[in-house]
Design an enzyme around this catalytic site. Sequence first.
Site, PDB file in Angstrom:
ATOM      1  N   LYS A 239      -4.849 -39.005  13.744  1.00 45.32           N
ATOM      2  CA  LYS A 239      -5.821 -38.821  14.644  1.00 45.32           C
ATOM      3  C   LYS A 239      -5.368 -39.536  16.034  1.00 45.32           C
ATOM      4  CE  LYS A 239      -9.710 -37.048  15.941  1.00 45.32           C
ATOM      5  NZ  LYS A 239      -9.985 -35.658  16.143  1.00 45.32           N
TER       6      LYS A 239
ATOM      7  N   ASP B 284      -8.663 -33.994  -1.796  1.00 47.89           N
ATOM      8  CA  ASP B 284      -9.730 -33.226  -2.583  1.00 47.89           C
ATOM      9  C   ASP B 284      -9.891 -31.870  -1.919  1.00 47.89           C
ATOM     10  OD1 ASP B 284     -10.234 -35.443  -3.864  1.00 47.89           O
ATOM     11  OD2 ASP B 284     -12.457 -35.501  -3.693  1.00 47.89           O
TER      12      ASP B 284
ATOM     13  N   ASP C 246      -8.719 -33.341  11.875  1.00 47.64           N
ATOM     14  CA  ASP C 246      -9.650 -32.223  11.838  1.00 47.64           C
ATOM     15  C   ASP C 246      -9.116 -30.677  11.793  1.00 47.64           C
ATOM     16  OD1 ASP C 246      -8.547 -33.092  14.262  1.00 47.64           O
ATOM     17  OD2 ASP C 246     -10.363 -32.584  15.432  1.00 47.64           O
TER      18      ASP C 246
ATOM     19  N   ASP D  48      -7.374 -39.291   1.423  1.00 46.65           N
ATOM     20  CA  ASP D  48      -8.559 -39.259   0.424  1.00 46.65           C
ATOM     21  C   ASP D  48      -9.349 -37.934   0.816  1.00 46.65           C
ATOM     22  OD1 ASP D  48     -10.515 -39.844  -1.511  1.00 46.65           O
ATOM     23  OD2 ASP D  48     -11.336 -41.447  -0.418  1.00 46.65           O
TER      24      ASP D  48
ATOM     25  N   TYR E 144      -9.534 -48.598   3.906  1.00 47.25           N
ATOM     26  CA  TYR E 144     -10.370 -49.203   2.630  1.00 47.25           C
ATOM     27  C   TYR E 144      -9.886 -50.787   2.321  1.00 47.25           C
ATOM     28  CZ  TYR E 144     -11.193 -44.136   1.592  1.00 47.25           C
ATOM     29  OH  TYR E 144     -11.729 -43.041   1.730  1.00 47.25           O
TER      30      TYR E 144
END
Length: 363
Positions: free
Chosen positions: A192, A252, A224, A248, A142
């Site tokens: 990852k 959620d 994942d 992020d 970001y």
Amino acid sequence: MPSYRITLLPGDGIGPEITAVARSLLEAVGPHHGISFDVCEAPVGGAGHDAEGDPLPTETLKRCRDADAVLLAAIGGYEYDNLPQRQRPESGLLRLRAGMDLFANLRPVRILPVLVEASSLKRSLIEAVDLVVVRELTGGIYFGEPRGRITTPAGERGFNTMTYSDQEVDRIAAVGFRLAAERAGRLCSVDKANVLEVSQLWRERVNTMAAAHPDVAVSHMYVDNAAMQLLRNPRQFDVLLTGNLFGDILSDAAAMLSGSIGMLPSASLGSDGPGLFEPIHGSAPDIAGKDLANPLAMVLSAAMMLRVGLGQEEAATDLERAVEQVLLAGFRTADLMAEGCTQLGCKAMGEQLLVALEGVWQA
Ligand code: NAD
């Protein structure tokens, strides 16, 4: 009598509605514990743009930095969606986090027994879930440079950069290790590393720190798989440590375990200075001004502010008990409505919370 300077940021959409509820509860709980609050409200997001032409007015940032703690509702709205990037509400929030150097975002997910049925997962999977997502907040993709859009002979191209330095990983990992040691002692670092060099560095630094924390059991998981495991067996997690982008998304997904995005608080912390406490949901423009918002995540954010930001454990527990009591009494906002319950608007829920708080003190 301890006195705290609180900067309150109502923001946009349902923000002012849920802020009014949280403010009335803080004003009630403070005197009961001999605490006084010097509360000042400031505009941010779309409200900052409307008031000052800037989603993070200079004076708002100053008031946040000068406070003992900051309580934010939410920012954003359809009417701001076509503004240039720097004037958009979301840019104000990113600048606020960076301006207060809030690099660690903590999102606890605890399933209240009374809301087990609200989850989209089966009771057997969801009961007793109690985890925290620790997300790095001021680095990663970001904020990474270079970023942008270019036109090439082959057409348009957009690009961003996922980057972490060893120091950035170390300081967020230290938060994760500290928290895990205070909780059940399990830290799962999510990356990852099978594909990304930035994740390989992340994993190496976490392993280096693990050697100095024999009290914490460390595991690693690819992002994942972590997304899948959150839905398959969320009870396996205690502390989930991860970077900005993965955090992020995972936070959620973890939030929805509780059944409603309107139930979860969060804290954003720096090395020193005030913390920022906010519900994880956005400004819900689809229900703004309709007295439909669930104010409980905002009230639980105020409780987290009292506990984590100001060290006022008993006052924090009182607010959490009041939330549990209104739910046990069968009161629900529309997002949580279930058979046999009584539906309330945001304002009426605030009134019931004040009644429940009195009940907590009389019990
Ligand atoms: P959102 O969280 O605002 O809403 C998603 C859905 O959940 C909507 O249907 C909404 O009505 C519902 N909802 C959210 N909070 C609720 C509450 N307290 N009570 C009842 N229902 C609730 O997410 P979105 O729709 O993707 O984004 C809307 C705006 O919020 C956008 O402008 C976005 O940028 C902004 N946003 C801000 C923050 C923040 O302030 N930290 C976070 C996420 C999104």
